[in-house]
Enzyme design. Structure first.
Site, PDB file in Angstrom:
ATOM      1  N   GLY A 239       0.743  -1.246   0.000  1.00  0.00           N
ATOM      2  CA  GLY A 239       0.000   0.000   0.000  1.00  0.00           C
ATOM      3  C   GLY A 239       0.772   1.295   0.000  1.00  0.00           C
ATOM      4  N   PRO A 276       4.248  -5.201  -1.139  1.00  0.00           N
ATOM      5  CG  PRO A 276       6.434  -4.410  -1.468  1.00  0.00           C
ATOM      6  CD  PRO A 276       5.643  -5.479  -0.756  1.00  0.00           C
ATOM      7  N   GLY A 277       3.043  -3.634  -4.105  1.00  0.00           N
ATOM      8  CA  GLY A 277       2.835  -3.818  -5.537  1.00  0.00           C
ATOM      9  C   GLY A 277       3.178  -2.534  -6.262  1.00  0.00           C
ATOM     10  NE  ARG A 278      -0.806   2.542  -5.710  1.00  0.00           N
ATOM     11  CZ  ARG A 278      -1.986   2.599  -6.339  1.00  0.00           C
ATOM     12  NH1 ARG A 278      -2.068   3.152  -7.518  1.00  0.00           N
ATOM     13  NH2 ARG A 278      -3.078   2.112  -5.770  1.00  0.00           N
ATOM     14  NE  ARG A 314      -4.045   3.450 -10.871  1.00  0.00           N
ATOM     15  CZ  ARG A 314      -3.882   4.617 -10.331  1.00  0.00           C
ATOM     16  NH1 ARG A 314      -3.392   5.606 -11.051  1.00  0.00           N
ATOM     17  NH2 ARG A 314      -4.170   4.827  -9.075  1.00  0.00           N
ATOM     18  CE1 TYR A 318      -9.812   2.268  -8.414  1.00  0.00           C
ATOM     19  CE2 TYR A 318      -8.096   2.406 -10.076  1.00  0.00           C
ATOM     20  CZ  TYR A 318      -8.914   1.657  -9.253  1.00  0.00           C
ATOM     21  OH  TYR A 318      -8.817   0.291  -9.289  1.00  0.00           O
ATOM     22  CB  CYS A 346     -17.943   5.330 -28.471  1.00  0.00           C
ATOM     23  SG  CYS A 346     -17.117   4.881 -29.987  1.00  0.00           S
ATOM     24  CD  GLU A 347     -17.487   4.344 -21.772  1.00  0.00           C
ATOM     25  OE1 GLU A 347     -17.811   4.685 -20.623  1.00  0.00           O
ATOM     26  OE2 GLU A 347     -17.584   3.179 -22.191  1.00  0.00           O
ATOM     27  CE1 TYR A 375      -2.992  -3.158  -8.302  1.00  0.00           C
ATOM     28  CE2 TYR A 375      -1.789  -1.193  -7.652  1.00  0.00           C
ATOM     29  CZ  TYR A 375      -2.223  -2.471  -7.382  1.00  0.00           C
ATOM     30  OH  TYR A 375      -1.890  -3.067  -6.198  1.00  0.00           O
TER      31      TYR A 375
HETATM   32  N1  LLP Z   1      -1.863  -6.781  -0.472  1.00  0.00           N
HETATM   33  C1  LLP Z   1      -3.200  -6.833  -0.593  1.00  0.00           C
HETATM   34  C2  LLP Z   1      -3.954  -7.772   0.222  1.00  0.00           C
HETATM   35  C3  LLP Z   1      -3.849  -5.960  -1.494  1.00  0.00           C
HETATM   36  O1  LLP Z   1      -5.165  -6.007  -1.608  1.00  0.00           O
HETATM   37  C4  LLP Z   1      -3.090  -5.053  -2.271  1.00  0.00           C
HETATM   38  C5  LLP Z   1      -3.727  -4.158  -3.238  1.00  0.00           C
HETATM   39  C6  LLP Z   1      -1.691  -5.061  -2.116  1.00  0.00           C
HETATM   40  C7  LLP Z   1      -1.113  -5.926  -1.196  1.00  0.00           C
HETATM   41  C8  LLP Z   1      -0.792  -4.162  -2.893  1.00  0.00           C
HETATM   42  O2  LLP Z   1      -1.034  -2.809  -2.652  1.00  0.00           O
HETATM   43  P1  LLP Z   1      -0.061  -1.720  -3.319  1.00  0.00           P
HETATM   44  O3  LLP Z   1       1.278  -1.863  -2.668  1.00  0.00           O
HETATM   45  O4  LLP Z   1      -0.001  -2.016  -4.769  1.00  0.00           O
HETATM   46  O5  LLP Z   1      -0.718  -0.439  -3.047  1.00  0.00           O
HETATM   47  N2  LLP Z   1      -6.348  -0.816  -8.902  1.00  0.00           N
HETATM   48  C9  LLP Z   1      -6.083   0.169  -7.877  1.00  0.00           C
HETATM   49  C10 LLP Z   1      -5.288  -0.396  -6.732  1.00  0.00           C
HETATM   50  C11 LLP Z   1      -5.922  -1.614  -6.087  1.00  0.00           C
HETATM   51  C12 LLP Z   1      -5.140  -2.171  -4.942  1.00  0.00           C
HETATM   52  C13 LLP Z   1      -5.710  -3.462  -4.500  1.00  0.00           C
HETATM   53  N3  LLP Z   1      -4.998  -4.140  -3.474  1.00  0.00           N
HETATM   54  C14 LLP Z   1      -5.371   1.358  -8.517  1.00  0.00           C
HETATM   55  O6  LLP Z   1      -5.168   1.364  -9.724  1.00  0.00           O
HETATM   56  O7  LLP Z   1      -5.051   2.323  -7.823  1.00  0.00           O
END
Ligand code: LLP
Length: 421
Positions: A239, A276-278, A314, A318, A346-347, A375
């Protein structure tokens, strides 16, 4: 920091001219930088230095196997949320004991798949799920390692669609109920409770919600241990936010986050996992698109790109901001103009930015959406029967297509016509 920089008046990905990739692959396409992925992973890894830890990349952010392999080679584990992601992680060579299974609705088939293929732990999100894991593990003669995801009821102060740690959200079990749930877990066959899991949301730009949540997890750890449970692993979720508008955002650094983890839960002697993902993938990827037309509207001009909401959802979903920059570096001091930057779908929701100040652009020019690595490609669709956007990975002076653009036949031949037609 990333490795998409201007050099000799043009944008490069590491040592590759982006215009060369566009000429070879066509537009639009996603482009990732190996050096940036590596650096971001290492920032987390170093932030937890001195603690027994594993960085489990939340592969939902960008799940191409080339990205997974790049990170796995650095020592990353994977956080998966579906059978498809589990299979992808395995296909990329990640062993089962480095895969964590998260997600609020794991199906019986997914649980069986992970037990068969090997799993580091299930992050359990409800009592019914815990009972099903117990039942399936028992039936196949295995013991499933689990943590229970607790919902600490803290406000992550992020976009409502990506906040997960408030009691009104569907995630985890209320922290107040945790002792009861752990007592039930201890009595169930086929599962072994090894720790606690928490994840409060995504794109957090302030560390305070983490501090509150991790303090609650530390208290709970002590309580559960006093109740006789073995708590040896803490999965602290993901997150951490990234700067999307670089001119005015400075979210906390992984090193600050690591220090916070040490401060709040370091004394417990647990193995630490983070997901971490993002922050790993976000600024390691851009979306490159070409201007199709510049159209004069009433009191505004539209920059119509060949990339659209189906390629990068995105902004539509969002109201997210992405910096958009021309691939040819603007001359210093050039007068900027306001554009509404849109795609061909088309939107009206297919709008990336309104009134965005950009240097003058014309048909055929290339632009790059920054911070699109997380994402982006994973949320793309074929809406309007637009081919799924390809992905390219750069490394030094090399690049490789890591997902081809499908041709129209590939797309339309997936349909099957029933016998009565
Ligand atoms: N762990 C869990 C259980 C999660 O649900 C998520 C993200 C992560 C880790 C990774 O979070 P990050 O480090 O990436 O913030 N599609 C949305 C974001 C959705 C996040 C969902 N869960 C966007 O484009 O902002």
């Amino acid at each position: 920091m990333d490795h998409f920089l201007y050099r000799d008046g043009e944008l490069y990905a590491e040592d590759v001219r982006i215009a060369d990739i566009a000429a070879s692959v066509g537009t639009p396409f996603y482009l990732y930088s190996t050096a940036t992925l590596t650096r971001h992973f290492q920032l987390f890894d170093e932030a937890l230095d001195g603690m027994d830890h594993m960085v489990c990349y939340a592969m939902k952010a960008a799940s191409n196997q080339a990205i997974l392999k790049t990170l796995a080679e650095l020592g990353a584990g994977m956080d998966v949320v579906s059978g498809g992601e589990y299979a992808r992680a395995k296909a990329a060579g990640v062993p089962g004991d480095r895969i964590v299974f998260s997600g609020v609705g794991k199906t019986r088939a997914e649980i069986r798949q992970a037990l068969d293929g090997g799993i580091r732990q299930f992050n359990v999100e409800s009592e019914p799920e815990m009972r099903v894991i117990s039942e399936i593990a028992t039936s196949v003669g295995k013991t499933a390692p689990i943590t229970v995801r607790v919902n600490p009821d803290v406000d992550a102060k992020t976009h409502e669609k990506i906040a997960t740690g408030k009691s009104e959200n569907k995630f985890g079990i209320p922290i107040a109920k945790a002792r009861e749930v752990y007592a039930e877990a201890a009595a169930l066959p086929g599962i072994e409770v090894i720790g606690i899991d928490v994840h409060i949301g995504s794109q957090l730009t302030d560390l305070t919600p983490y501090e509150l949540a991790y303090q609650k997890v530390a208290e709970l750890t002590e309580q559960l241990r006093a109740d006789g449970h073995t708590i040896k692993r803490l999965d602290l979720g993901g997150g951490l936010g990234i700067p999307y508008a670089r001119s005015n955002e400075a979210p906390p650094l992984p090193s600050d986050y690591g220090a916070l983890i040490k401060r709040t839960v370091g004394h417990l002697g647990c193995e630490i996992e983070i997901e971490p993902g993002r922050l790993i993938a976000g600024n390691a990827g851009i979306l490159v698109s070409r201007v199709i037309y510049v159209k004069q509207g009433e009191g505004r001009q539209f920059l119509i790109l060949d990339g659209a909401m189906n390629d990068l959802i995105r902004p539509a979903m969002y109201d997210a901001h992405h910096d958009i920059v021309p691939v040819i570096e603007p001359e210093p001091g050039v007068e900027q103009e306001p554009y509404d930057i849109v795609g061909p779908v088309c939107e009206s929701g297919d709008t990336f930015a309104k009134n965005r100040m950009m240097p003058p652009l014309k048909d055929g020019d290339l632009v790059a959406f920054r911070s699109a690595g997380a994402y982006g490609a994973v949320m793309a669709s074929e809406y309007n029967t637009r081919p799924l956007v390809p992905e390219v990975l750069a490394r030094g002076d090399q690049f490789a297509v890591i997902r081809q653009r499908p041709d129209f036949d590939e797309i339309i031949n997936r349909d099957t016509i029933p016998p009565w037609l």
